[in-house]
Write a protein that holds these residues in place. Structure first.
Motif, PDB file in Angstrom:
ATOM      1  N   LYS A  47       0.778  -1.212   0.180  1.00 28.94           N
ATOM      2  CA  LYS A  47       0.075   0.061  -0.116  1.00 28.94           C
ATOM      3  C   LYS A  47       0.779   1.200  -0.058  1.00 28.94           C
ATOM      4  O   LYS A  47       0.381   2.359  -0.570  1.00 28.94           O
ATOM      5  CB  LYS A  47      -0.826  -0.011   1.272  1.00 28.94           C
ATOM      6  CG  LYS A  47      -2.129  -1.099   1.094  1.00 28.94           C
ATOM      7  CD  LYS A  47      -3.092  -1.036   2.365  1.00 28.94           C
ATOM      8  CE  LYS A  47      -2.161  -1.133   3.758  1.00 28.94           C
ATOM      9  NZ  LYS A  47      -3.236  -1.204   4.923  1.00 28.94           N
ATOM     10  N   SER A  48       2.062   1.089   0.635  1.00 23.77           N
ATOM     11  CA  SER A  48       2.845   2.256   0.715  1.00 23.77           C
ATOM     12  C   SER A  48       4.508   1.887   0.912  1.00 23.77           C
ATOM     13  O   SER A  48       4.618   0.604   1.171  1.00 23.77           O
ATOM     14  CB  SER A  48       2.724   3.406   1.739  1.00 23.77           C
ATOM     15  OG  SER A  48       2.650   2.601   3.053  1.00 23.77           O
ATOM     16  N   LYS A  49       5.375   2.653   0.745  1.00 21.10           N
ATOM     17  CA  LYS A  49       6.720   2.382   0.692  1.00 21.10           C
ATOM     18  C   LYS A  49       7.510   3.603   1.284  1.00 21.10           C
ATOM     19  O   LYS A  49       7.343   4.707   0.903  1.00 21.10           O
ATOM     20  CB  LYS A  49       7.150   1.921  -0.192  1.00 21.10           C
ATOM     21  CG  LYS A  49       8.868   1.823  -0.407  1.00 21.10           C
ATOM     22  CD  LYS A  49       9.385   1.313  -1.795  1.00 21.10           C
ATOM     23  CE  LYS A  49       9.822   2.221  -2.763  1.00 21.10           C
ATOM     24  NZ  LYS A  49      10.419   1.248  -3.763  1.00 21.10           N
ATOM     25  N   LYS A  50       8.373   3.443   2.428  1.00 22.53           N
ATOM     26  CA  LYS A  50       9.146   4.437   2.817  1.00 22.53           C
ATOM     27  C   LYS A  50      10.687   4.104   2.835  1.00 22.53           C
ATOM     28  O   LYS A  50      10.959   2.884   3.565  1.00 22.53           O
ATOM     29  CB  LYS A  50       8.694   5.061   4.327  1.00 22.53           C
ATOM     30  CG  LYS A  50       9.492   6.325   4.719  1.00 22.53           C
ATOM     31  CD  LYS A  50       8.668   6.950   6.043  1.00 22.53           C
ATOM     32  CE  LYS A  50       9.594   8.178   6.302  1.00 22.53           C
ATOM     33  NZ  LYS A  50       8.762   8.850   7.344  1.00 22.53           N
ATOM     34  N   VAL A  51      11.510   4.894   2.725  1.00 21.44           N
ATOM     35  CA  VAL A  51      12.852   4.610   2.711  1.00 21.44           C
ATOM     36  C   VAL A  51      13.896   5.518   3.462  1.00 21.44           C
ATOM     37  O   VAL A  51      13.624   6.702   3.566  1.00 21.44           O
ATOM     38  CB  VAL A  51      13.550   4.766   1.182  1.00 21.44           C
ATOM     39  CG1 VAL A  51      14.914   4.517   1.263  1.00 21.44           C
ATOM     40  CG2 VAL A  51      12.923   3.862   0.075  1.00 21.44           C
ATOM     41  N   TYR A  52      14.516   4.594   4.274  1.00 23.25           N
ATOM     42  CA  TYR A  52      15.434   5.545   5.063  1.00 23.25           C
ATOM     43  C   TYR A  52      17.087   4.851   4.947  1.00 23.25           C
ATOM     44  O   TYR A  52      17.398   3.985   4.708  1.00 23.25           O
ATOM     45  CB  TYR A  52      15.457   4.946   6.882  1.00 23.25           C
ATOM     46  CG  TYR A  52      13.919   5.308   7.427  1.00 23.25           C
ATOM     47  CD1 TYR A  52      13.710   6.554   7.990  1.00 23.25           C
ATOM     48  CD2 TYR A  52      13.096   4.278   7.132  1.00 23.25           C
ATOM     49  CE1 TYR A  52      12.673   6.717   8.512  1.00 23.25           C
ATOM     50  CE2 TYR A  52      11.606   4.650   7.327  1.00 23.25           C
ATOM     51  CZ  TYR A  52      11.482   5.536   8.144  1.00 23.25           C
ATOM     52  OH  TYR A  52      10.177   5.935   8.724  1.00 23.25           O
ATOM     53  N   HIS A  53      17.929   5.969   4.589  1.00 26.52           N
ATOM     54  CA  HIS A  53      19.240   5.791   4.331  1.00 26.52           C
ATOM     55  C   HIS A  53      19.815   5.859   5.926  1.00 26.52           C
ATOM     56  O   HIS A  53      19.853   7.255   6.512  1.00 26.52           O
ATOM     57  CB  HIS A  53      19.872   6.770   3.389  1.00 26.52           C
ATOM     58  CG  HIS A  53      19.485   6.297   1.853  1.00 26.52           C
ATOM     59  ND1 HIS A  53      19.397   5.311   1.388  1.00 26.52           N
ATOM     60  CD2 HIS A  53      18.509   7.246   1.317  1.00 26.52           C
ATOM     61  CE1 HIS A  53      18.724   5.005   0.253  1.00 26.52           C
ATOM     62  NE2 HIS A  53      18.272   6.229   0.078  1.00 26.52           N
ATOM     63  N   LEU A  54      20.631   5.039   6.201  1.00 28.52           N
ATOM     64  CA  LEU A  54      21.147   5.181   7.633  1.00 28.52           C
ATOM     65  C   LEU A  54      22.737   4.926   7.696  1.00 28.52           C
ATOM     66  O   LEU A  54      23.253   4.072   7.036  1.00 28.52           O
ATOM     67  CB  LEU A  54      20.490   4.091   8.394  1.00 28.52           C
ATOM     68  CG  LEU A  54      19.050   3.969   8.451  1.00 28.52           C
ATOM     69  CD1 LEU A  54      18.643   2.557   8.848  1.00 28.52           C
ATOM     70  CD2 LEU A  54      18.430   4.992   9.343  1.00 28.52           C
TER      71      LEU A  54
END
Length: 273
Positions: free
Chosen positions: A258-265
């Protein structure tokens, strides 16, 4: 989500939340709910991980990092034990991600467990001062949940954060009536990565406490230029003549999410234990 060359045991509870009265709260956990894949067995679960995402006001970042560094150094000095390990990452957008590990829900540690442990080692006064200082800061709790790392969704059982200090976490929200389909695609995806010897480890996770319907991919790497450049996933699969299979899996996952979120860590060793 990674470790320091061994599998961490236990969960640390250090999530802080800025309320009107500036009170430091321990996280309240809801009853355990997990993905309902019939195909997932107990042996498929490698470890439980707690993710706590915090936003610290820019003016308070130096004080927050000073206190976390102090707790890290104090923990090493008194050797409180690997079951109390934690990893702290900082995202490109400035959030802090606190990562802790446990064999199961019953092993979750609270702030009081840590307080007791530090007092047992005659370091309680220093611990309490650091916590009291953090309580005064403008810190908001953005997310807190438990996830389970699944071996059929992953290409490794564990990783070393000293070898792979960078990570990209992709958080999917899956249609709850499509969870079994997502499981099948994840198995195909992990198999494809292994068969082509893709150089960057992947941990695949399903949501547990506080995250029903959430799935996360965590990619680990040592150089972001190479991760996004010469070793990016699309180019890699194209060179190995597996692009058609890859796109079939990715397109299906896109339909189910339904949705996607990206974190660069980036791993902050000096703020971790």
């Amino acid at each position: 989500m990674g470790n320091k060359g061994h599998r961490n045991k236990g969960l640390i509870q250090k999530a802080v939340r800025h309320l009107e009265m500036g009170v430091l709260m321990a996280i309240l956990f809801v009853p355990l709910t997990t993905f309902g894949q019939r195909s997932i067995e107990k042996g498929d679960i490698e470890i439980h991980t707690q993710l706590t995402l915090l936003t610290v006001a820019s003016d308070d970042v130096p004080e927050f990092e000073k206190n976390m560094s102090g707790l890290s150094g104090l923990s090493r000095k008194i050797q409180i034990g690997e079951e109390y390990d934690w990893l702290l990452y900082k995202s490109d957008s400035g959030e802090y991600l606190l990562v802790n590990f446990s064999d199961g829900i019953e092993d979750i540690l609270t702030l009081d467990h840590y307080r007791k442990k530090f007092h047992e080692h005659k370091a309680g006064a220093e611990f309490d001062r650091a916590i009291e200082s953090i309580k005064q800061l403008d810190i908001s709790l953005d997310r807190n949940y438990i996830k389970q790392m699944l071996l059929p969704w992953s290409t490794v059982e564990e990783i070393s954060v000293s070898e792979f200090p960078l990570a990209t976490m992709i958080e999917y929200r899956i249609q709850t009536d499509k969870i079994d389909e997502f499981d099948a695609e994840m198995r195909k995806f992990a198999k494809l990565l292994k068969e082509t010897d893709y150089p960057y480890p992947l941990e695949g996770n399903r949501g547990s406490v506080g995250a029903y319907g959430v799935a996360t991919w965590v990619w680990f790497y040592d150089d972001r230029t190479d991760y996004e450049g010469k070793n990016n996933l699309l180019d890699w699969m194209s060179r190995h003549n597996r692009m058609e299979e890859l796109m079939a899996v990715l397109n299906k996952i896109g339909e189910l999410a339904k949705s996607k979120k990206v974190y660069h860590l980036r791993y902050k060793k000096e703020l971790s234990y």
